[in-house]
Design a protein around this motif. Sequence first.
Motif, short mmCIF file in Angstrom:
data_model
loop_
_atom_site.label_atom_id
_atom_site.label_comp_id
_atom_site.label_asym_id
_atom_site.label_seq_id
_atom_site.Cartn_x
_atom_site.Cartn_y
_atom_site.Cartn_z
N ARG A 1 0.83 -1.17 -0.02
CA ARG A 1 -0.03 0.13 0.01
C ARG A 1 0.91 1.27 0.09
N ASP B 1 -2.73 -4.33 9.79
CA ASP B 1 -3.51 -3.37 9.70
C ASP B 1 -4.52 -2.68 10.60
N SER C 1 -0.67 0.60 12.48
CA SER C 1 -0.07 -0.37 11.33
C SER C 1 1.38 -0.68 11.52
N VAL D 1 2.16 -4.43 4.20
CA VAL D 1 1.29 -4.21 5.44
C VAL D 1 1.43 -5.69 6.15
#
Length: 242
Positions: free
Chosen positions: A126, A148, A152, A145
């Motif tokens: 991301r 999350d 995070s 990630v």
Amino acid sequence: MRHFFMVCPALLLTLPALAQTTTPAAPVTVQNMQQWVGSNTFGVMQRIDTRYEGVQGSPYFLNDWSLGRVDLVTGRNYESVPIKYDAYSQNLVLKRPQANDSIIVYPNQVKQFVLRSDDGAEWLFRRFADLKTDDTRLRGSYFLVLYDGKTSLLKRVGKEFRQADFKSPYSTDTRYDAYTNEYTYFVLKPDQTITKVKKGKKGIIEALSDKNGPLETYIKGEKLDAKTDAELAQIVKYYDSL
């Protein structure tokens, strides 16, 4: 196919003279060949260096094309598209089978993408365009990630490229170019502040220092060493629950 060559007229005038003065070349033998190589008298020979061993590693996170998902900032989603992640240049590469080529997708158009392997494993990458950091490199990066939540846990997957080094007198005698992995961990807070994390108990506690007491107790009770991605994610998830 016919080939046409243009010749300088002045050069044509010299050809008869050259024909009259040129003597037949002596046959090349092992003896005179070795003499030429050793002395390089005529400047027409060059040793071929065969020590180079090519490239080790790859600039890509996964070497093979992955049928993944791409989510654009416009809200449009594309499923089962062939993609690769170039971790060296931090670019998402999309294969276009009909055009028989591949293209780089502009990062500012991508919200996130998912890579999938044949065994069912998935990796979510991301972009966070609103990161509060002075490091422009981070604002333009994709992050893997790992957890999350309100807070995070992110992993920047990069590649370092090192060229072969074996020709100079002070070389390291490394006979190949190489791509090597370069991982950096970060904690992202809800206000988009980002903090670098060193792997290990001390590093993660320092990054989440506002709740270090409960975290120390939890880490000790769960017997975690906080040196794997899974354990770091577990600790950040517990931090969110406090």
